[in-house]
Design a protein around this motif. Structure first.
Motif, PDB file in Angstrom:
ATOM      1  N   ASP A   1     -16.265  -4.989  -3.397  1.00  0.00           N
ATOM      2  CA  ASP A   1     -16.882  -3.652  -4.217  1.00  0.00           C
ATOM      3  C   ASP A   1     -15.784  -2.335  -4.012  1.00  0.00           C
ATOM      4  OD1 ASP A   1     -19.183  -4.863  -4.948  1.00  0.00           O
ATOM      5  OD2 ASP A   1     -20.426  -3.924  -3.203  1.00  0.00           O
ATOM      6  N   LEU A   2     -15.063  -2.364  -2.857  1.00  0.00           N
ATOM      7  CA  LEU A   2     -14.166  -1.286  -2.640  1.00  0.00           C
ATOM      8  C   LEU A   2     -13.140  -1.580  -3.695  1.00  0.00           C
ATOM      9  CD1 LEU A   2     -13.913  -0.713   1.116  1.00  0.00           C
ATOM     10  CD2 LEU A   2     -14.764   0.800  -0.294  1.00  0.00           C
ATOM     11  N   GLN A   3     -12.463  -2.808  -3.603  1.00  0.00           N
ATOM     12  CA  GLN A   3     -11.568  -3.196  -4.442  1.00  0.00           C
ATOM     13  C   GLN A   3     -11.834  -3.055  -5.848  1.00  0.00           C
ATOM     14  OE1 GLN A   3     -10.393  -7.356  -2.480  1.00  0.00           O
ATOM     15  NE2 GLN A   3      -8.897  -6.672  -3.537  1.00  0.00           N
ATOM     16  N   ALA A   4     -13.076  -3.245  -6.244  1.00  0.00           N
ATOM     17  CA  ALA A   4     -13.391  -3.009  -7.762  1.00  0.00           C
ATOM     18  C   ALA A   4     -13.695  -1.462  -8.184  1.00  0.00           C
ATOM     19  CB  ALA A   4     -14.857  -3.483  -7.961  1.00  0.00           C
ATOM     20  N   ILE A   5     -13.871  -0.557  -7.102  1.00  0.00           N
ATOM     21  CA  ILE A   5     -13.991   0.846  -7.277  1.00  0.00           C
ATOM     22  C   ILE A   5     -12.888   1.675  -7.004  1.00  0.00           C
ATOM     23  CG2 ILE A   5     -15.275   3.009  -6.159  1.00  0.00           C
ATOM     24  CD1 ILE A   5     -17.648   1.113  -5.442  1.00  0.00           C
ATOM     25  N   VAL A   6     -11.933   1.325  -6.194  1.00  0.00           N
ATOM     26  CA  VAL A   6     -10.767   2.233  -5.932  1.00  0.00           C
ATOM     27  C   VAL A   6      -9.735   1.562  -6.894  1.00  0.00           C
ATOM     28  CG1 VAL A   6      -9.156   2.568  -4.111  1.00  0.00           C
ATOM     29  CG2 VAL A   6     -11.279   2.334  -3.436  1.00  0.00           C
ATOM     30  N   PRO A   7      -9.354   2.778  -7.857  1.00  0.00           N
ATOM     31  CA  PRO A   7      -8.455   2.396  -8.820  1.00  0.00           C
ATOM     32  C   PRO A   7      -7.030   1.829  -8.047  1.00  0.00           C
ATOM     33  CG  PRO A   7      -9.185   4.257  -9.158  1.00  0.00           C
ATOM     34  CD  PRO A   7      -9.763   3.889  -7.897  1.00  0.00           C
ATOM     35  N   THR A   8      -6.484   2.251  -7.309  1.00  0.00           N
ATOM     36  CA  THR A   8      -5.124   1.759  -6.486  1.00  0.00           C
ATOM     37  C   THR A   8      -5.111   0.429  -5.973  1.00  0.00           C
ATOM     38  OG1 THR A   8      -5.793   2.888  -4.413  1.00  0.00           O
ATOM     39  CG2 THR A   8      -4.381   4.291  -5.691  1.00  0.00           C
ATOM     40  N   CYS A   9      -6.364   0.033  -5.583  1.00  0.00           N
ATOM     41  CA  CYS A   9      -6.662  -1.603  -5.392  1.00  0.00           C
ATOM     42  C   CYS A   9      -6.316  -2.433  -6.514  1.00  0.00           C
ATOM     43  CB  CYS A   9      -7.883  -1.694  -4.786  1.00  0.00           C
ATOM     44  SG  CYS A   9      -8.040  -0.918  -3.089  1.00  0.00           S
ATOM     45  N   GLU A  10      -6.528  -1.899  -7.538  1.00  0.00           N
ATOM     46  CA  GLU A  10      -6.417  -2.743  -8.803  1.00  0.00           C
ATOM     47  C   GLU A  10      -5.115  -2.772  -9.207  1.00  0.00           C
ATOM     48  OE1 GLU A  10      -9.212  -1.350 -11.628  1.00  0.00           O
ATOM     49  OE2 GLU A  10     -10.904  -1.953 -10.559  1.00  0.00           O
ATOM     50  N   GLN A  11      -4.126  -1.970  -8.966  1.00  0.00           N
ATOM     51  CA  GLN A  11      -2.829  -1.838  -9.335  1.00  0.00           C
ATOM     52  C   GLN A  11      -1.881  -2.785  -8.640  1.00  0.00           C
ATOM     53  OE1 GLN A  11      -1.693   2.188  -8.555  1.00  0.00           O
ATOM     54  NE2 GLN A  11      -2.881   3.032  -9.963  1.00  0.00           N
ATOM     55  N   GLN A  12      -0.907  -3.379  -9.211  1.00  0.00           N
ATOM     56  CA  GLN A  12      -0.102  -4.308  -8.626  1.00  0.00           C
ATOM     57  C   GLN A  12       0.883  -3.762  -7.493  1.00  0.00           C
ATOM     58  OE1 GLN A  12      -0.222  -7.429  -9.291  1.00  0.00           O
ATOM     59  NE2 GLN A  12       1.600  -8.086  -8.114  1.00  0.00           N
ATOM     60  N   ASP A  13       0.684  -4.415  -6.407  1.00  0.00           N
ATOM     61  CA  ASP A  13       1.720  -4.062  -5.188  1.00  0.00           C
ATOM     62  C   ASP A  13       2.666  -5.022  -5.011  1.00  0.00           C
ATOM     63  OD1 ASP A  13       2.619  -2.964  -2.902  1.00  0.00           O
ATOM     64  OD2 ASP A  13       0.674  -2.832  -1.752  1.00  0.00           O
ATOM     65  N   PHE A  14       3.971  -4.444  -5.504  1.00  0.00           N
ATOM     66  CA  PHE A  14       5.033  -5.406  -5.401  1.00  0.00           C
ATOM     67  C   PHE A  14       5.474  -5.763  -4.002  1.00  0.00           C
ATOM     68  CE2 PHE A  14       5.165  -3.041  -9.583  1.00  0.00           C
ATOM     69  CZ  PHE A  14       5.354  -4.176 -10.460  1.00  0.00           C
ATOM     70  N   SER A  15       4.972  -5.035  -3.108  1.00  0.00           N
ATOM     71  CA  SER A  15       5.615  -5.217  -1.625  1.00  0.00           C
ATOM     72  C   SER A  15       4.832  -6.778  -1.044  1.00  0.00           C
ATOM     73  CB  SER A  15       5.272  -4.359  -0.763  1.00  0.00           C
ATOM     74  OG  SER A  15       3.772  -3.734  -0.725  1.00  0.00           O
ATOM     75  N   ILE A  16       3.605  -6.776  -1.703  1.00  0.00           N
ATOM     76  CA  ILE A  16       2.856  -8.247  -0.904  1.00  0.00           C
ATOM     77  C   ILE A  16       2.846  -9.043  -2.322  1.00  0.00           C
ATOM     78  CG2 ILE A  16       1.697  -6.721   0.489  1.00  0.00           C
ATOM     79  CD1 ILE A  16      -0.750  -6.920  -1.478  1.00  0.00           C
ATOM     80  N   GLY A  17       3.549  -8.900  -3.575  1.00  0.00           N
ATOM     81  CA  GLY A  17       3.296  -9.603  -4.617  1.00  0.00           C
ATOM     82  C   GLY A  17       2.067  -9.977  -5.359  1.00  0.00           C
ATOM     83  N   SER A  18       1.761 -11.371  -5.576  1.00  0.00           N
ATOM     84  CA  SER A  18       0.510 -11.628  -6.141  1.00  0.00           C
ATOM     85  C   SER A  18      -0.558 -12.003  -5.019  1.00  0.00           C
ATOM     86  CB  SER A  18       0.751 -12.670  -7.009  1.00  0.00           C
ATOM     87  OG  SER A  18       1.138 -13.947  -6.507  1.00  0.00           O
ATOM     88  N   GLN A  19      -0.175 -11.769  -3.904  1.00  0.00           N
ATOM     89  CA  GLN A  19      -1.242 -12.290  -2.678  1.00  0.00           C
ATOM     90  C   GLN A  19      -2.320 -11.123  -2.601  1.00  0.00           C
ATOM     91  OE1 GLN A  19       0.951 -12.115   0.906  1.00  0.00           O
ATOM     92  NE2 GLN A  19       2.305 -13.560   0.393  1.00  0.00           N
ATOM     93  N   LYS A  20      -3.408 -12.019  -2.179  1.00  0.00           N
ATOM     94  CA  LYS A  20      -4.734 -11.322  -2.280  1.00  0.00           C
ATOM     95  C   LYS A  20      -4.583 -10.065  -1.281  1.00  0.00           C
ATOM     96  CE  LYS A  20      -9.544 -11.702  -1.237  1.00  0.00           C
ATOM     97  NZ  LYS A  20     -10.682 -12.649  -0.878  1.00  0.00           N
ATOM     98  N   LEU A  21      -5.138  -8.771  -1.382  1.00  0.00           N
ATOM     99  CA  LEU A  21      -5.049  -7.814  -0.560  1.00  0.00           C
ATOM    100  C   LEU A  21      -5.693  -7.829   0.674  1.00  0.00           C
ATOM    101  CD1 LEU A  21      -5.495  -4.585  -2.880  1.00  0.00           C
ATOM    102  CD2 LEU A  21      -3.371  -5.595  -1.920  1.00  0.00           C
TER     103      LEU A  21
END
Length: 216
Positions: A72-92
């Protein structure tokens, strides 16, 4: 005698055969009787097993609730949906989700405070406009009540003296409040000076004092 001996020998053989047969039969399990007597009783769950099963179910529910919370946090927080290039395509990870959530909440608090300050400034502007409106209404009413009063207009010199007196008063407070060591301090001081010395009531008092001075 020969017949008697032959019958005795045969009887001995039959007797031994019967004894061997009875011994073998006694060593063979009576499957018919055991099948008829053996009934598998249903397994009775012990108290320890019930506690272990209840604990396992409770632990699974707890893990499911935690997982749902992070989802739910990942769905609500917009920054969690943005691509983080430091971790690639791995799950947060959970740590990253929590940190991004904290950062987003702090951002919302700053935005809320900024909006509250803007609303407070707008309210002050509205109050100043209301005061100006009341003053102009009084001036208009005064002219309507005394239509001939407008004929005695003041000279430009008097108007300049009034303006000069107002500006001199404001400059004195401005000069005493403003620091020019850096542009950042200058900007901060200007806003503080406006908030403190340019309030409608303060300006009204300054204008009244200047008008009394010019009139005398």
């Amino acid at each position: 005698p020969a017949l008697f001996m032959e019958n005795a020998r045969k009887g001995s053989i039959v007797s031994r055969a019967n004894s061997i047969g009875s011994t073998s039969a006694s060593s063979v399990p009576n499957t018919d009787d055991e099948d008829s007597d053996y009934h598998q009783e249903p397994y009775k769950e012990s108290y320890k097993d019930r506690r272990r099963r209840a604990h396992t179910q409770a632990e699974q529910k707890r893990r499911d609730a935690i997982k749902k919370g992070y989802d739910d946090l990942q769905a609500i927080v917009p920054t969690c949906e943005q691509q983080d290039f430091s971790i690639g395509s791995q799950k947060l990870s959970k740590a990253i989700v929590l940190q991004k959530t904290i950062d987003y909440i702090q951002f919302l608090h700053k935005e809320k405070k900024k909006q509250e300050e803007e609303v407070s400034t707008l309210r002050k502007d509205v109050m100043a406009l209301k005061i100006m409106k009341v003053n102009y209404e009084q001036i208009v009413k005064a002219h309507q009540d005394n239509p001939n009063e407008g004929k005695n207009q003041v000279s430009d010199e008097v108007k300049f003296n009034v303006f000069q007196g107002i500006m001199d008063s404001l400059f004195q407070s401005f000069n005493a409040s403003i620091s020019v060591t850096s542009f950042q301090e200058l900007s901060a001081c200007v806003f503080s000076w406006i908030e403190e010395h340019c309030k409608p009531q303060t300006l009204r008092d300054v204008v009244i004092a200047v008008l009394h001075q010019v009139k005398s």
